[in-house]
Design a protein around this motif. Structure first.
Motif, PDB file in Angstrom:
ATOM      1  N   SER A  23      61.343  40.968   8.612  1.00  0.00           N
ATOM      2  CA  SER A  23      60.537  39.753   8.475  1.00  0.00           C
ATOM      3  C   SER A  23      61.181  38.623   9.268  1.00  0.00           C
ATOM      4  N   GLY A  25      63.405  36.312   8.775  1.00  0.00           N
ATOM      5  CA  GLY A  25      64.847  36.109   8.774  1.00  0.00           C
ATOM      6  C   GLY A  25      65.618  37.175   9.526  1.00  0.00           C
ATOM      7  N   SER A  26      65.122  38.416   9.484  1.00  0.00           N
ATOM      8  CA  SER A  26      65.879  39.519  10.087  1.00  0.00           C
ATOM      9  C   SER A  26      65.376  39.918  11.471  1.00  0.00           C
ATOM     10  N   ASP A 105      57.079  41.132  -0.461  1.00  0.00           N
ATOM     11  CA  ASP A 105      57.895  40.035  -1.006  1.00  0.00           C
ATOM     12  C   ASP A 105      58.033  38.901   0.004  1.00  0.00           C
ATOM     13  N   LYS A 106      58.380  37.730  -0.508  1.00  0.00           N
ATOM     14  CA  LYS A 106      58.529  36.525   0.323  1.00  0.00           C
ATOM     15  C   LYS A 106      59.994  36.122   0.473  1.00  0.00           C
ATOM     16  N   GLY A 107      60.886  37.089   0.323  1.00  0.00           N
ATOM     17  CA  GLY A 107      62.311  36.802   0.463  1.00  0.00           C
ATOM     18  C   GLY A 107      62.989  36.628  -0.884  1.00  0.00           C
ATOM     19  N   LYS A 119      61.685  35.615  -4.531  1.00  0.00           N
ATOM     20  CA  LYS A 119      61.003  34.331  -4.638  1.00  0.00           C
ATOM     21  C   LYS A 119      59.611  34.553  -5.245  1.00  0.00           C
TER      22      LYS A 119
END
Length: 297
Positions: A23, A25-26, A105-107, A119
């Protein structure tokens, strides 16, 4: 597209699940490892465009088929895009025989009691409706455990199963992923606690509520055998979690009934600079290695 044939493939298929779901961040790190540096893009749209090209290239490689890759986890933007002129999930199933999943998921929330829950996901129902409309079979969501802390582990597992029930109610198959950080000193203790917490949640499910589990490769081989054998578990898959592909494959082959769901270990050795012959040869060798470890158990 038959849900029952997809269920059968995931339950009994010989092979593994590819995690193509990096996503926001990664993604920069994934692109760097692929030989695409930050100066190659100037905004998020360009960055996600480049990672989509990488994923599409993997999905279109001759070796990437349901014969050895039974499923693939997609990022939402990948699901919204196209591969080979078709919606990504449709292409995966119709052209490759690979069952499509969606990362939902949203992190992660901030660490508390040695763990990070997910989250909040206020828009989850709408996302699940969209996923159903695009032919997605199941979902994946990740939390992280950083310590053998009973309170933190209970919070992670409780949240995972609460959300899993919401996903099941929409007719989708949830992959519950409470990752244990591989570098912690009390990893074995955390894994014992995690197994017990998951078993308690599984035993409380109704007969029509089934889940999949995605777990860090355990220090003790076959630690999760009771989860593999549980009637409410469709399949247990393993994440590579920072282990090298060689080490992850070695550990995986010692866990009976567990198959791989690798992300970074899947793309290790791939490069944007490779021509198609080199790229396709590398991904074929990787798929063969991970497949062999997945069916060895």
């Amino acid at each position: 597209m038959s849900k029952s044939s997809q269920t059968d493939l995931i339950k009994a298929g010989q092979g593994f699940i590819a995690a193509l779901d990096q996503s926001g961040g990664s993604t920069p790190k994934a692109l760097r490892l692929y030989g695409v540096n930050e100066d190659a893009y100037s905004n998020d749209d360009e960055m996600f465009g480049l990672i989509h090209q990488m994923r599409a290239r993997i999905a279109q490689a001759p070796a990437f088929t349901g014969e050895k890759v039974v499923g693939a986890i997609l990022f939402e933007k990948t699901m919204d895009g196209e591969i080979g002129g078709k919606p990504s999930a449709t292409y995966m199933w119709e052209d490759r025989g690979v069952v499509p999943f969606l990362k939902v998921d949203k992190g992660l929330a901030d660490e508390e009691n040695g763990a990070q829950v997910m989250k909040p996901m206020p828009d989850l129902d709408a996302l699940l409706d969209k996923a159903n409309g695009k032919g997605i079979f199941g979902t994946k969501m990740r939390s992280v455990i950083h310590a053998a802390n009973a309170e933190g582990i209970k919070a992670v597992v409780g949240q995972q199963f609460d959300v899993a029930k919401q996903i099941i109610a929409k007719g989708l198959m949830p992959i519950v992923e409470p990752e244990v950080t591989i570098s912690i000193a009390d990893k074995s203790e955390a894994e014992d606690m995690l197994r017990n917490a998951i078993l308690a949640e599984l035993n409380a499910l109704n007969d029509d509520q089934n889940v999949m589990l995605k777990l860090t490769l355990p220090n003790t081989p076959n630690l999760y055998q009771a989860l593999v054998d549980h009637p409410r578990v469709l399949r247990v898959v393993a994440l590579s979690g920072g282990y090298s592909r060689q080490q992850a494959n070695d550990m995986l082959s010692q866990n009976k009934g567990v198959i791989a769901s690798f992300s970074r270990a899947l793309t290790e050795g791939l490069s944007a600079q490779q021509d198609d012959a080199a790229f396709n040869g590398t991904i074929e060798a990787t798929i063969n290695e991970i497949y062999a470890a997945s069916v060895a158990g």
